[in-house]
Design an enzyme around this catalytic site. Structure first.
Site, PDB file in Angstrom:
ATOM      1  N   THR A   1      -1.642   5.305   2.746  1.00 44.73           N
ATOM      2  CA  THR A   1      -2.919   5.190   2.410  1.00 44.73           C
ATOM      3  C   THR A   1      -2.473   3.676   3.822  1.00 44.73           C
ATOM      4  O   THR A   1      -1.275   3.340   3.609  1.00 44.73           O
ATOM      5  CB  THR A   1      -3.326   4.182   0.671  1.00 44.73           C
ATOM      6  OG1 THR A   1      -2.662   4.911   0.229  1.00 44.73           O
ATOM      7  CG2 THR A   1      -4.178   3.460   1.400  1.00 44.73           C
TER       8      THR A   1
ATOM      9  N   LEU B   1       1.062  -1.246  -0.120  1.00 45.88           N
ATOM     10  CA  LEU B   1       0.131   0.232  -0.266  1.00 45.88           C
ATOM     11  C   LEU B   1       0.438   0.909   0.653  1.00 45.88           C
ATOM     12  O   LEU B   1       2.169   1.509   0.324  1.00 45.88           O
ATOM     13  CB  LEU B   1      -0.848   0.024   0.971  1.00 45.88           C
ATOM     14  CG  LEU B   1      -2.125  -1.114   1.542  1.00 45.88           C
ATOM     15  CD1 LEU B   1      -2.640  -0.611   2.204  1.00 45.88           C
ATOM     16  CD2 LEU B   1      -2.889  -1.548  -0.043  1.00 45.88           C
ATOM     17  N   ASP B   2       0.399   2.102  -0.855  1.00 42.32           N
ATOM     18  CA  ASP B   2       1.174   3.622  -0.541  1.00 42.32           C
ATOM     19  C   ASP B   2       1.341   3.873   0.815  1.00 42.32           C
ATOM     20  O   ASP B   2       0.217   3.469   1.528  1.00 42.32           O
ATOM     21  CB  ASP B   2       0.126   4.504  -1.593  1.00 42.32           C
ATOM     22  CG  ASP B   2       0.247   4.548  -2.974  1.00 42.32           C
ATOM     23  OD1 ASP B   2       1.323   3.747  -3.641  1.00 42.32           O
ATOM     24  OD2 ASP B   2      -0.445   5.564  -3.106  1.00 42.32           O
ATOM     25  N   MET B   3       2.757   4.359   0.893  1.00 43.71           N
ATOM     26  CA  MET B   3       3.244   4.903   2.349  1.00 43.71           C
ATOM     27  C   MET B   3       2.041   6.374   3.191  1.00 43.71           C
ATOM     28  O   MET B   3       1.652   5.555   4.014  1.00 43.71           O
ATOM     29  CB  MET B   3       3.633   5.950   1.970  1.00 43.71           C
ATOM     30  CG  MET B   3       4.237   6.352   3.936  1.00 43.71           C
ATOM     31  SD  MET B   3       5.080   7.524   4.081  1.00 43.71           S
ATOM     32  CE  MET B   3       5.929   8.217   5.548  1.00 43.71           C
TER      33      MET B   3
END
Length: 559
Positions: free
Chosen positions: A410, A406-408
Site C-alpha cells: 500500500t 501501511l502494508d508493504m
C-alpha cells in the site's frame, strides 16, 4: 504403471516458448507461460469433461454441497526430452482419488479394503455410539433427576437450618430472660434441658445431611456411570484416531530431486520440530512432484489455480492462481525441491534501495511521508530497508518513530515521530480512534451501489499467513465505510473510510462476497497480480502534538 499414464502433451505449439532456467518458487510466483498454457488446457478439460460430477458451486444445477477445489499443473521433461505436463487436484474429487486425468495421491487411503477405510468404519461406529449416548433419554433423565434432587434437598436443607437457627435464637433469648428470675438450681436444670435440645437439633441436621448424601449419591453414581462409559468410548476413539494418523503418516514418504526419500514426520520435525497437520501431502503440488520423481520426469514449472465458488471464510476466486499453502506444504515442498535450482524467494530480496522516500512535510515533532508501494514501514526478517530505517539514518536519536503502519504493498500518507512525546501524543489519538483516514482504491470490476458500510470480523489464516479470514467466532471487529468515486474502463474507483485498522482489512472487505465482492486491482493475495496494488492512503487528519491544531495531509494516488 507406464510412465506416460498421466503425461499430457500440449495441444498448442510450444516450440517458440523458452524453458525456464529455474523451477518455480511455489509460495510467490508468476506462472511461466508454459505453466499458464497447461493450466488453460486443464481448465478446458474440467469444463468439457463428462467422466465425473462435482458441484463446484458455479451454477445452480449441481447436486450436494458446493465445494471449490485447488488444481495444479506441473510442466515436466521426460527422459527423451519431450515436454508436457501433469495435472493434480488437492484432496479428493467427486468422492474419489482415482481419475485418469490427474496423478494419483501419494497414498490412496480410499483404496478398497484399505486399513484407513476399515478403521474409519470402526471410528464412525464409535462416533455414532457416543452421539447416541450423549443424546439418550437415560442421560438426560439422570442429569435432570440429579438437578431436581439437588434443588429439592437444597431447599429442605436451607429450611431445616433456618428452623434450627430460630430455635437456637429462642433458647438464647429464654436464657437471658429467665436467668435473673430462677434460682441457681432451676437455672442449671434449664441449661441442661437446653443442651439436650441443642444436641437433638445437631443430630437432626446430621441425620438429614446423611440422608441427603445417600439419596444424591445414588443419582450421582448413576450419572457418573453413564458419563464414564462415554468418556471411555471417547478415549478409545482418541487412541484409535492417533494410531490411525500415525499409520497414515508412515505411508507418506516424499521424494526429492536428489533421489532421496523422507517420511512426513521427519520432514516436519526437521523443518520446525512440529507434528504434521492432517492432510499433509494431499495438496496438488506434492502429488505432482512425487509422480514426476517416481517416473523419472524433470520438473520444469508449477502453477496452481482455484476452480469453483469461494469458501465462506477465506478468499478463493475462480480461475485465479494461488501460491502453495504454508502450514501443510512449506516443509514438504522445501524438502521435495532439494536438488532443483529454484527461483529465489522474492520476499527475501532487497529490491527497494533505489526507491526514493518522498517527504511532504517536516517540523520538530513529525515527518509526513508519501510511502511508495512495495516498501516496508518497518524492517522485515530479510528485507531491512524501510521507512523506519530511512528515518533513523537521518535522525539517529529519534524516538520510537513508527506510529502507524501501511502494508508493504500500500502506498500513501504516513506520519512518523521524531521524539517520544510526539509519538505518544499521536499514538493516543490512534488508540482513541480520533484520527481520520481515507484510502483510495481501484477495484477490478464495476460496483453498482454508491456507498455502504462493510462489517466483517477478521482473523489471520493460521494455516496460510499472512492471509486473513472472515471469522464470526474468533475474528476481531472490522468496519469500513465506502463510497464510489467513478467507473473507469470496467473498474471502479472507491474511497474507503476505515473505522478499524485490521490487517488487510480493506483488501478483504473489497474482495469478500459479503463485502464488495471485487478485488483491488493488483491484489496478489486475494485477486490478480498487476504492476502494483492499487490501494493508496489518500489522507490523514490528526491533532499536532505541539500546536494542538488539527492538521490534514492529502496525497493523490499515482493510479
Amino acid at each position: 504403471m507406464e510412465n506416460n499414464t498421466y503425461f499430457h502433451t500440449f495441444k498448442q505449439d510450444i516450440s517458440t516458448i523458452e524453458l525456464p532456467t529455474r523451477f518455480t518458487f511455489p509460495f510467490c510466483y508468476e506462472p511461466h507461460p508454459l505453466a499458464a498454457m497447461a493450466a488453460q488446457e486443464l481448465q478446458h478439460y474440467i469444463e468439457k469433461q463428462n467422466e465425473w460430477t462435482h458441484n463446484f458451486g458455479l451454477d445452480s444445477t449441481g447436486e450436494g454441497l458446493p465445494i471449490g477445489k485447488m488444481f495444479g499443473v506441473l510442466v515436466v521433461k521426460k527422459e527423451d526430452e519431450e515436454i508436457g505436463y501433469l495435472a493434480a487436484v488437492s484432496g479428493k474429487l467427486a468422492g474419489s482419488n482415482k481419475n485418469q486425468h490427474f496423478v494419483p495421491p501419494i497414498f490412496d487411503m480410499l483404496e478398497d479394503n484399505s486399513f484407513f477405510l476399515n478403521e474409519e468404519v470402526l471410528l464412525n461406529a464409535l462416533n455414532r455410539k457416543i452421539e447416541n449416548l450423549e443424546a439418550s433419554a437415560e442421560l438426560e433423565n439422570a442429569k435432570r433427576n440429579l438437578d431436581l434432587l439437588k434443588s429439592e434437598w437444597g431447599e429442605s436443607h436451607d429450611a431445616l437450618k433456618s428452623k434450627l437457627k430460630a430455635q437456637k435464637k429462642n433458647r438464647k433469648e429464654t436464657r437471658t430472660l429467665l436467668k435473673p428470675r430462677l434460682s441457681d438450681t432451676d437455672y442449671a436444670l434449664l441449661m441442661e434441658d437446653m443442651q439436650r435440645q441443642s444436641l437433638k437439633d445437631k443430630q437432626q441436621l446430621q441425620r438429614f445431611q446423611y440422608e441427603m448424601h445417600i439419596a444424591m449419591k445414588q443419582e450421582s453414581d448413576h450419572l457418573q456411570e453413564l458419563l464414564s462409559t462415554i468418556a471411555s468410548l471417547k478415549e478409545e476413539r482418541k487412541i484409535r484416531s492417533g494410531n490411525l494418523q500415525k499409520r497414515l503418516f508412515e505411508q507418506y514418504n516424499f521424494r526429492n530431486a536428489k533421489g532421496q526419500s523422507k517420511n512426513v514426520v521427519d520432514v516436519f520435525q526437521d523443518f520446525d520440530n512440529t507434528t504434521p497437520p492432517a492432510g499433509a501431502g494431499e495438496c496438488a503440488a506434492p502429488k505432482l512432484l512425487q509422480y514426476a520423481y517416481e517416473n523419472k520426469m524433470t520438473p520444469v514449472a508449477l502453477a496452481e489455480f482455484w476452480w469453483g465458488c469461494s469458501p465462506a471464510s477465506e478468499i478463493r476466486r475462480h480461475k485465479n492462481y494461488y501460491p502453495a499453502c504454508r502450514k501443510k506444504c512449506e516443509p514438504i515442498l522445501g524438502y521435495m525441491l532439494e536438488g532443483l535450482v529454484v527461483d529465489p524467494n522474492p520476499m527475501q530480496q532487497e529490491t527497494t534501495l533505489a526507491i526514493e522516500l518522498p517527504q511532504i512535510y517536516e517540523d520538530e515533532d513529525i515527518i509526513i511521508i508519501n510511502k511508495p508501494a512495495e516498501f516496508l514501514s518497518v524492517p522485515g526478517i530479510y528485507v531491512k530497508d524501510s521507512v523506519y530505517n530511512r528515518v533513523l539514518q537521518r535522525y539517529p536519536e529519534a524516538g520510537p518513530i513508527i506510529i502507524h503502519r501501511l502494508d508493504m504493498s500500500t502506498s500513501g500518507v504516513m506520519i512518523v515521530a521524531k521524539n517520544k512525546a510526539s509519538h505518544k501524543f499521536i499514538q493516543d489519538q490512534f488508540i482513541q480512534h480520533t484520527i481520520k483516514k481515507t484510502y483510495i482504491a481501484l477495484l477490478d470490476g464495476i460496483i453498482e451501489t454508491n456507498s455502504g458500510l462493510i462489517d466483517l470480523p477478521l482473523r489471520v489464516d493460521l494455516a496460510d499467513r499472512p492471509r486473513q479470514l472472515v471469522c464470526y467466532t474468533y475474528g476481531k471487529p472490522a468496519q469500513t465505510k465506502w463510497e464510489k468515486m467513478a467507473v473507469e474502463n470496467n473498474q471502479t474507483r472507491v474511497r474507503f473510510y476505515p473505522l478499524t485498522g485490521r490487517t488487510h482489512q480493506l483488501r478483504m472487505h473489497a474482495v469478500h462476497p459479503k463485502g464488495l465482492n471485487t478485488p483491488i486491482v493488483g491484489d496478489d493475495l486475494y485477486g490478480r497480480k498487476a504492476n502494483r496494488l492499487h490501494l493508496h492512503a489518500a489522507s490523514i487528519t490528526f491533532i499536532h502534538p505541539s500546536s494542538k491544531q488539527e492538521m490534514t495531509f492529502e496525497i493523490d494516488p499515482d493510479f
